[in-house]
Design a protein around this motif. Structure first.
Motif, mmCIF file in Angstrom:
data_model
loop_
_atom_site.group_PDB
_atom_site.id
_atom_site.type_symbol
_atom_site.label_atom_id
_atom_site.label_comp_id
_atom_site.label_asym_id
_atom_site.label_seq_id
_atom_site.Cartn_x
_atom_site.Cartn_y
_atom_site.Cartn_z
ATOM 1 N N LEU A 59 -6.342 24.273 50.142
ATOM 2 C CA LEU A 59 -5.130 25.073 50.331
ATOM 3 C C LEU A 59 -3.965 24.169 50.712
ATOM 4 C CD1 LEU A 59 -3.831 27.905 50.561
ATOM 5 C CD2 LEU A 59 -4.564 27.921 52.948
ATOM 6 N N HIS A 60 -2.815 24.368 50.058
ATOM 7 C CA HIS A 60 -1.623 23.563 50.323
ATOM 8 C C HIS A 60 -0.451 24.490 50.645
ATOM 9 C CE1 HIS A 60 -3.367 19.736 48.730
ATOM 10 N NE2 HIS A 60 -4.157 20.619 48.139
ATOM 11 N N VAL A 61 0.438 24.036 51.520
ATOM 12 C CA VAL A 61 1.559 24.868 51.949
ATOM 13 C C VAL A 61 2.792 23.998 52.128
ATOM 14 C CG1 VAL A 61 0.942 24.655 54.399
ATOM 15 C CG2 VAL A 61 2.315 26.598 53.633
ATOM 16 N N SER A 62 3.947 24.580 51.827
ATOM 17 C CA SER A 62 5.241 23.934 52.027
ATOM 18 C C SER A 62 6.184 24.977 52.609
ATOM 19 C CB SER A 62 5.790 23.392 50.698
ATOM 20 O OG SER A 62 7.093 22.863 50.854
ATOM 21 N N ALA A 63 7.169 24.532 53.383
ATOM 22 C CA ALA A 63 8.103 25.471 54.009
ATOM 23 C C ALA A 63 9.494 24.859 54.043
ATOM 24 C CB ALA A 63 7.646 25.827 55.425
ATOM 25 N N ARG A 64 10.478 25.713 54.298
ATOM 26 C CA ARG A 64 11.852 25.223 54.454
ATOM 27 C C ARG A 64 12.645 26.195 55.304
ATOM 28 N NH1 ARG A 64 15.083 26.045 48.688
ATOM 29 N NH2 ARG A 64 14.564 28.231 48.344
ATOM 30 N N ALA A 65 13.625 25.634 56.016
ATOM 31 C CA ALA A 65 14.568 26.451 56.773
ATOM 32 C C ALA A 65 15.616 27.020 55.825
ATOM 33 C CB ALA A 65 15.219 25.625 57.869
ATOM 34 N N ALA A 66 16.436 27.908 56.349
ATOM 35 C CA ALA A 66 17.405 28.610 55.513
ATOM 36 C C ALA A 66 18.357 27.662 54.802
ATOM 37 C CB ALA A 66 18.187 29.608 56.355
ATOM 38 N N THR A 67 18.643 26.498 55.383
ATOM 39 C CA THR A 67 19.601 25.573 54.782
ATOM 40 C C THR A 67 18.940 24.306 54.258
ATOM 41 O OG1 THR A 67 20.021 24.594 56.963
ATOM 42 C CG2 THR A 67 21.469 26.389 56.264
ATOM 43 N N ARG B 91 -12.560 30.980 53.826
ATOM 44 C CA ARG B 91 -13.188 29.669 53.758
ATOM 45 C C ARG B 91 -14.675 29.834 54.061
ATOM 46 N NH1 ARG B 91 -10.989 25.460 57.965
ATOM 47 N NH2 ARG B 91 -9.280 25.325 56.458
ATOM 48 N N LEU B 92 -15.523 29.496 53.080
ATOM 49 C CA LEU B 92 -16.975 29.643 53.229
ATOM 50 C C LEU B 92 -17.355 31.061 53.649
ATOM 51 C CD1 LEU B 92 -17.802 26.255 55.008
ATOM 52 C CD2 LEU B 92 -17.955 26.793 52.570
ATOM 53 N N GLY B 93 -16.606 32.023 53.143
ATOM 54 C CA GLY B 93 -16.869 33.416 53.458
ATOM 55 C C GLY B 93 -16.291 33.891 54.765
ATOM 56 N N HIS B 94 -15.698 32.972 55.551
ATOM 57 C CA HIS B 94 -15.072 33.350 56.822
ATOM 58 C C HIS B 94 -13.605 33.727 56.600
ATOM 59 C CE1 HIS B 94 -18.478 31.956 59.140
ATOM 60 N NE2 HIS B 94 -18.389 30.742 58.627
ATOM 61 N N PRO B 95 -13.096 34.791 57.208
ATOM 62 C CA PRO B 95 -11.651 35.036 57.208
ATOM 63 C C PRO B 95 -10.993 34.114 58.229
ATOM 64 C CG PRO B 95 -12.766 36.744 58.468
ATOM 65 C CD PRO B 95 -13.844 35.842 57.936
ATOM 66 N N VAL B 96 -10.012 33.339 57.803
ATOM 67 C CA VAL B 96 -9.346 32.387 58.693
ATOM 68 C C VAL B 96 -7.837 32.550 58.555
ATOM 69 C CG1 VAL B 96 -11.239 30.718 58.626
ATOM 70 C CG2 VAL B 96 -9.378 30.541 56.962
ATOM 71 N N ALA B 97 -7.101 32.094 59.560
ATOM 72 C CA ALA B 97 -5.642 32.213 59.548
ATOM 73 C C ALA B 97 -5.047 31.093 60.383
ATOM 74 C CB ALA B 97 -5.201 33.569 60.093
ATOM 75 N N ALA B 98 -3.789 30.789 60.105
ATOM 76 C CA ALA B 98 -3.037 29.800 60.873
ATOM 77 C C ALA B 98 -1.588 30.249 60.928
ATOM 78 C CB ALA B 98 -3.144 28.411 60.246
ATOM 79 N N VAL B 99 -0.906 29.896 62.012
ATOM 80 C CA VAL B 99 0.491 30.275 62.227
ATOM 81 C C VAL B 99 1.311 29.001 62.383
ATOM 82 C CG1 VAL B 99 2.111 31.561 63.665
ATOM 83 C CG2 VAL B 99 -0.212 32.426 63.320
ATOM 84 N N SER B 100 2.468 28.963 61.721
ATOM 85 C CA SER B 100 3.316 27.774 61.765
ATOM 86 C C SER B 100 4.380 27.903 62.842
ATOM 87 C CB SER B 100 4.001 27.557 60.417
ATOM 88 O OG SER B 100 5.118 28.439 60.280
ATOM 89 N N GLN B 101 5.011 26.794 63.129
ATOM 90 C CA GLN B 101 6.242 26.816 63.894
ATOM 91 C C GLN B 101 7.334 27.419 63.011
ATOM 92 O OE1 GLN B 101 7.066 22.863 65.268
ATOM 93 N NE2 GLN B 101 5.143 22.680 66.394
ATOM 94 N N PRO B 102 8.415 27.949 63.590
ATOM 95 C CA PRO B 102 9.467 28.560 62.765
ATOM 96 C C PRO B 102 9.996 27.613 61.695
ATOM 97 C CG PRO B 102 9.795 29.117 65.063
ATOM 98 C CD PRO B 102 8.672 28.105 65.035
ATOM 99 N N SER C 88 8.711 25.882 59.374
ATOM 100 C CA SER C 88 8.065 24.580 59.356
ATOM 101 C C SER C 88 6.710 24.691 58.694
ATOM 102 C CB SER C 88 7.897 24.043 60.784
ATOM 103 O OG SER C 88 7.057 22.909 60.808
ATOM 104 N N ALA C 89 6.278 23.610 58.032
ATOM 105 C CA ALA C 89 4.940 23.555 57.464
ATOM 106 C C ALA C 89 3.923 23.019 58.468
ATOM 107 C CB ALA C 89 4.940 22.685 56.214
ATOM 108 N N ARG C 90 4.352 22.838 59.714
ATOM 109 C CA ARG C 90 3.441 22.398 60.771
ATOM 110 C C ARG C 90 2.727 23.614 61.353
ATOM 111 N NH1 ARG C 90 6.420 18.620 64.990
ATOM 112 N NH2 ARG C 90 4.258 18.602 65.771
ATOM 113 N N PHE C 91 1.462 23.757 61.010
ATOM 114 C CA PHE C 91 0.687 24.908 61.435
ATOM 115 C C PHE C 91 -0.187 24.545 62.629
ATOM 116 C CE2 PHE C 91 2.044 26.478 57.435
ATOM 117 C CZ PHE C 91 1.891 27.852 57.459
ATOM 118 N N GLY C 92 -0.415 25.550 63.460
ATOM 119 C CA GLY C 92 -1.338 25.395 64.562
ATOM 120 C C GLY C 92 -2.764 25.369 64.059
#
Length: 443
Positions: A340-348, A382-393, A395-399
């Motif tokens: 899984l890959h993710v990218s993010a951007r701020a409004a500007t 992932r491997l049948g498990h439901p998983v989740a992560a939350v980013s900083q506002p 940002s692509a930096r996830f916890g």
């Protein structure tokens, strides 16, 4: 002499005062409850039929709704749709069957009431031939359905979009066309507009609000003679307060050797951002699938999100009302493994360099939602498990990735952020007796 006793008394008084001050400081400065996920709960108990993936929606007051269906895969005409509610305080009701409905195509709140975009077919026929709008009151009462389109052809897609003034846009697509309608009052929608010509064969459909009273409906379709089933163009129609989307134009057209496999849309202020998967075979017969995105302006600039030498799929894009956005997709290798890959951007800003969040089951697609403050909630299996992560506002930096349930039989996970940083993740759980299970997030 009395002074030793007085000094001892003063010392005792000082010690008591320090304890009281430390308690007071601790009370004032005690940290707020940590963000985290609840224990799993059920929207629907295990049943004997296969479950159609769940859809989620939040009301402005923080109530949530989950819509799903059950289907006999050996006889698809035997299918029913259900909806269940979770109160702002976390109380979950019992599932209610949506009358005369085989599938819920889309759902959104209009104040405390829930609007459903539903589909059905005559008895003994698989969905779908007709689409309707059905309003569900805050106490779970179903209003009389309002027919929007009565000539759908086979498997259908639909979305409901709530605008700033409370109006709603309903978008529908099947193999024989794309339609849009806009609500006027109650659960009534104005005249439905067909957005395609008879030779078009749409394959995907997306819609979103562009802020205020503007909306966009976009879809992919092939061009040329009727029956062409290789979409390489993205068309869109813009709506306003006075009218549902009705005049369409091509926004992106690829060369004849390439096609668009997936499509997503999110608002960036009053401007839409489109993301898609472009696929092709090179001169050596090697297959490529690349994630791309573009802000649709007078001079749109396409940005490649993934390298051309990879095989991307499972694209999702989401944003908030300020223009913060996140986009995610999976990359699969020839051995069948996917990451899984993710990218993010701020409004500007621009989309950041993608980061990997680890493996994702090959048959599964991620789900993504962005909170009003720009935090992104990303869920996957992932491997049948439901998983989740939350980013900083913004940002692509996830916890850290959170495993939401010990089950290894999760499928079709969906996530949604509410208006106050509360979120939900819901998934189908089980094989022989599937149920609909969820977990709540508090930011």
């Amino acid at each position: 002499m009395a002074w030793p006793r007085a000094r001892a008394l003063r010392a005792r008084t000082l010690a008591i005062w320090l304890v009281l001050v430390s308690v007071a400081i601790g009370t004032v400065a005690a940290p707020a409850a940590r963000a985290g996920w609840s224990t799993p709960f059920q929207f629907a108990k295990p049943g004997s039929l296969d479950t159609i993936p769940v859809g989620l929606a939040f009301s402005p007051q923080g109530a949530a709704a989950a819509a799903f269906g059950v289907e006999n895969v050996d006889s698809p005409a035997i299918s029913s749709a259900f909806v269940n509610f979770r109160s702002p305080g976390g109380a979950v009701g019992a599932p209610r069957q949506v009358p005369g409905t085989q599938q819920v195509l889309g759902l959104a709140f209009d104040g405390p009431s829930l609007e459903l975009l539903t589909a059905d077919s005559p008895t003994d026929l698989a969905c779908c031939s007709e689409a309707q709008a059905v309003r569900v009151s805050g106490v779970g009462a179903f209003a009389r359905p309002h027919t929007l389109v009565s000539n759908l052809d086979g498997a259908s897609l639909g979305q409901l979009v709530t605008l700033a003034d409370g109006q709603m846009v309903a978008a529908l697509a099947s193999t024989n066309g794309v339609w849009a309608a806009q609500s006027v009052s109650g659960d009534r929608f104005a005249g439905v507009h067909r957005l395609t010509v008879s030779s078009d064969m749409p394959e995907s459909l997306v819609a979103t609000s562009l802020g205020g009273e503007k909306s966009i409906v976009a879809w992919t379709t092939g061009s040329g003679a009727a029956g062409e089933a290789s979409p390489r163009s993205i068309y869109a129609a813009i709506g306003s307060r006075l009218s549902a989307p009705r005049r369409s134009r091509a926004l992106v057209t690829l060369p004849a050797t390439r096609r668009i496999d997936e499509l997503a849309v999110a608002a960036r202020g009053s401007m839409p951002t489109l993301a898609w998967i472009q696929s092709w075979f090179d001169s050596h017969g090697n297959y490529h699938a690349q994630a791309e995105a573009a802000d649709i302006s007078s001079r749109p600039r396409v940005r490649a999100l993934s390298p051309a030498g990879q095989i991307a799929s499972g694209l999702v894009l989401a944003g908030d009302g300020h223009g913060d956005q996140a986009v995610a997709w999976k990359i699969c290798l020839s051995d069948g493994s996917c990451t899984l890959h993710v990218s993010a951007r701020a409004a500007t800003g621009i989309f950041s360099q993608p980061v990997s969040l680890g493996s994702i089951d090959p048959s599964q697609t991620p789900s993504l939602s962005v909170a009003p403050n720009g935090e992104a909630l990303l869920g996957w299996v992932r491997l049948g498990h439901p998983v989740a992560a939350v980013s900083q506002p913004a940002s692509a930096r996830f916890g850290p990735t959170q495993v939401l349930s010990p089950t290894i039989y999760a499928l079709d996970l969906a996530v949604s952020f509410g208006p106050k940083r509360e979120g939900l993740a819901a998934w189908t759980q089980g094989t022989l007796a599937p149920s609909v299970v969820a977990a709540a997030y508090v930011g």
